[in-house]
Design an enzyme around this catalytic site. Sequence first.
Site, short mmCIF file in Angstrom:
data_model
loop_
_atom_site.label_atom_id
_atom_site.label_comp_id
_atom_site.label_asym_id
_atom_site.label_seq_id
_atom_site.Cartn_x
_atom_site.Cartn_y
_atom_site.Cartn_z
N LYS A 193 7.55 23.82 -12.71
CA LYS A 193 6.56 22.67 -12.73
C LYS A 193 6.35 22.71 -11.10
CE LYS A 193 5.10 18.13 -13.67
NZ LYS A 193 5.06 16.91 -14.24
N GLU A 195 -4.45 18.18 -10.01
CA GLU A 195 -4.81 18.43 -11.19
C GLU A 195 -6.44 18.86 -11.28
OE1 GLU A 195 -2.94 16.94 -14.66
OE2 GLU A 195 -4.28 17.30 -15.96
N ARG A 213 -2.91 22.98 -12.59
CA ARG A 213 -1.93 22.10 -13.15
C ARG A 213 -2.17 21.56 -14.73
NH1 ARG A 213 0.63 16.40 -10.02
NH2 ARG A 213 2.12 15.97 -11.65
N HIS A 251 6.59 11.27 -27.48
CA HIS A 251 5.91 12.08 -26.53
C HIS A 251 6.03 13.60 -26.92
CE1 HIS A 251 2.87 13.48 -23.57
NE2 HIS A 251 3.91 14.10 -23.06
N LYS A 264 2.87 12.07 -10.46
CA LYS A 264 1.99 11.34 -11.21
C LYS A 264 2.79 9.84 -11.63
CE LYS A 264 -0.95 14.41 -13.72
NZ LYS A 264 -1.38 14.70 -15.03
N HIS A 295 -1.75 14.37 -27.70
CA HIS A 295 -2.14 12.88 -27.21
C HIS A 295 -2.84 12.12 -28.55
CE1 HIS A 295 -2.01 13.88 -22.74
NE2 HIS A 295 -0.90 13.45 -23.11
N ASN A 301 -0.90 21.18 -19.73
CA ASN A 301 -1.25 20.25 -20.78
C ASN A 301 -1.14 21.14 -22.31
OD1 ASN A 301 -1.55 17.96 -19.73
ND2 ASN A 301 -3.70 18.53 -18.79
N GLU A 315 9.07 19.77 -24.01
CA GLU A 315 8.39 19.93 -22.64
C GLU A 315 8.94 21.49 -22.35
OE1 GLU A 315 5.75 18.69 -21.81
OE2 GLU A 315 5.84 16.41 -22.21
N ARG A 347 0.71 -1.26 -0.17
CA ARG A 347 -0.13 0.07 -0.10
C ARG A 347 0.83 1.35 -0.02
NH1 ARG A 347 -3.19 -2.90 3.74
NH2 ARG A 347 -4.94 -3.81 2.68
N HIS A 372 -0.71 19.32 -25.63
CA HIS A 372 -0.96 18.05 -25.32
C HIS A 372 -2.29 17.70 -25.83
CE1 HIS A 372 2.58 18.16 -23.00
NE2 HIS A 372 2.29 16.95 -22.55
N1 LIG Z 1 4.53 11.16 -14.63
C1 LIG Z 1 4.43 12.34 -15.32
O1 LIG Z 1 4.11 13.16 -14.97
C2 LIG Z 1 4.77 12.11 -16.87
C3 LIG Z 1 4.98 13.41 -17.57
C4 LIG Z 1 5.49 13.24 -18.91
C5 LIG Z 1 5.84 12.16 -19.63
N2 LIG Z 1 5.54 10.92 -18.76
C6 LIG Z 1 5.89 9.58 -19.50
O2 LIG Z 1 6.88 9.43 -19.75
C7 LIG Z 1 7.22 8.45 -20.68
C8 LIG Z 1 8.30 8.95 -21.80
O3 LIG Z 1 9.36 9.09 -20.97
P1 LIG Z 1 10.92 9.14 -21.71
O4 LIG Z 1 10.72 10.21 -23.03
O5 LIG Z 1 11.90 9.41 -20.90
O6 LIG Z 1 11.12 7.91 -22.62
P2 LIG Z 1 11.65 6.33 -22.04
O7 LIG Z 1 11.72 6.14 -20.64
O8 LIG Z 1 11.24 5.28 -22.76
O9 LIG Z 1 13.23 6.50 -22.41
C9 LIG Z 1 13.76 6.89 -23.69
C10 LIG Z 1 14.77 5.78 -24.18
O10 LIG Z 1 15.95 6.28 -23.72
C11 LIG Z 1 16.75 5.46 -22.94
N3 LIG Z 1 17.61 6.04 -22.06
C12 LIG Z 1 17.09 6.60 -20.87
N4 LIG Z 1 18.09 7.44 -20.38
C13 LIG Z 1 19.28 7.23 -21.03
C14 LIG Z 1 20.41 7.77 -20.97
N5 LIG Z 1 20.96 8.52 -20.26
N6 LIG Z 1 21.30 7.44 -21.94
C15 LIG Z 1 20.87 6.41 -22.76
N7 LIG Z 1 19.70 6.13 -23.17
C16 LIG Z 1 18.82 6.35 -22.09
C17 LIG Z 1 15.75 4.46 -22.26
O11 LIG Z 1 16.16 3.36 -22.21
C18 LIG Z 1 14.39 4.55 -23.37
O12 LIG Z 1 15.20 3.61 -24.68
C19 LIG Z 1 5.94 8.24 -21.28
O13 LIG Z 1 5.26 6.96 -21.01
C20 LIG Z 1 5.04 9.28 -20.80
O14 LIG Z 1 3.63 9.24 -20.69
C21 LIG Z 1 5.05 10.92 -17.50
ZN LIG Z 2 3.96 15.99 -21.68
#
Ligand SMILES: NC(=O)c1ccc[n+]([C@@H]2O[C@H](COP(=O)([O-])OP(=O)(O)OC[C@H]3O[C@@H](n4cnc5c(N)ncnc54)[C@H](O)[C@@H]3O)[C@@H](O)[C@H]2O)c1
Ligand SMILES: [Zn+2]
Length: 364
Positions: A231, A241, A245, A268, A147, A256, A249, A189, A125, A252
């Site tokens: 942020k 949100e 917040r 993204h 999130k 999206h 978006n 972003e 939990r 977005h």
């Molecule tokens: N929680 C939130 O508030 C929030 C906000 C925005 C996006 N997201 C989510 O984030 C995700 C996208 O994240 P992302 O763009 O970081 O993608 P990701 O986590 O898939 O990373 C992208 C790629 O980079 C590689 N990688 C990571 N760090 C590295 C480094 N230092 N050197 C070499 N390779 C590296 C990873 O293995 C992967 O192949 C989506 O699922 C999205 O929905 C969440």
């Molecule tokens: Zn985003």
Amino acid sequence: MTSRVVVRLKSSLDRSYTVTVRAGLLKELPGILARTWKGRRLFVITDANVRRLYGSPLLQALTALGSDALLLDFPAGERSKNADVVFSLHSAILDQGIGRDSVILALGGGVVGDVAGFVAATILRGVKYVQVPTTLLAQVDSSVGGKVGIDHAAGKNLIGSFHQPSAVFIDPLVLRTLPAAEFRSGLAEVVKIAAALDKPFFGRIERERKKILALHPGALSALILRAVALKSRVVAEDEFETGLRKILNLGHTIGHALEAASGYSMRHGEAVAAGMASELHIAVMMGLLKPRDKERIVGLLKALKLRSRLPALRDRQRFSAALALDKKSERGAPKFVLLRGIGHAVIGVEVPTPFIAEAVGVAR
Ligand SMILES: NC(=O)c1ccc[n+]([C@@H]2O[C@H](COP(=O)([O-])OP(=O)(O)OC[C@H]3O[C@@H](n4cnc5c(N)ncnc54)[C@H](O)[C@@H]3O)[C@@H](O)[C@H]2O)c1
Ligand SMILES: [Zn+2]
């Protein structure tokens, strides 16, 4: 006789946390973690790519310092953001033995942060977790704000929770190994948050764009720090949100829908950049934004080698369905975040369908 019991919850718990941004921080991390979480079991969760680059060395260093640390990983990429991966992490952690005082460390991009954060929110939990984001997107956006969650066949990020980390450690030097396209995805972003909230910051990105693209450590640290500060201000004001917040978006709503129409093959940030460009067009059509400001933002997107127009829509129907189903929409009418000027976004704007059609058609 009344039959009512009021459960009076005292939220005296301070869930504030610190985000530290410093070039070279990853090297100091084992020492910091060993000191801060002394005597507690640490589960480092990462993906296969990041495990090789940073996970294994971190585990070695932690073990050498006498920390009780374990390393778990899953295949890299958005497709791992699912219930199977979460449950197999739960199982592995339960097998190895977790206590209420154990700590989960998310080492990786947004996918790792969302998955590991969700595991931390749900196992026993909820246990504490720490974010060590290694993509620019995770450093400026997803690691802060709490999130966490996974995707569902019905759509992205539909299953999840709010679970704030206990600390966030950001080392811009890890971006040196990040593929260029992933770096640009994070820049989208940054442009978004500057365009929505901070005109001077927007100007600084314009001036420092060459240093930023060259991964100059000072320029990158300043960029990340400002994005995180903006942020965190928004999140502190509206954690769940319900209002402000939503400002994050910007770009977005269309973004999206673009991601969905591409079958989630589009990054993204790429989708956000293209979404932002067409939402700028809508803001101009609606008389909210001056064409000059739109051109300035589009100019920065181009200078940063980001998309400044919509790609050809492979699946127009899926695009429209995703737009109507957008989480932010109410009764089928998508609500947009639009700009009135650089640094000045407004939330909850209803956009007449012809304007959307025009933006999607014209900008294509
Ligand atoms: N929680 C939130 O508030 C929030 C906000 C925005 C996006 N997201 C989510 O984030 C995700 C996208 O994240 P992302 O763009 O970081 O993608 P990701 O986590 O898939 O990373 C992208 C790629 O980079 C590689 N990688 C990571 N760090 C590295 C480094 N230092 N050197 C070499 N390779 C590296 C990873 O293995 C992967 O192949 C989506 O699922 C999205 O929905 C969440
Ligand atoms: Zn985003």
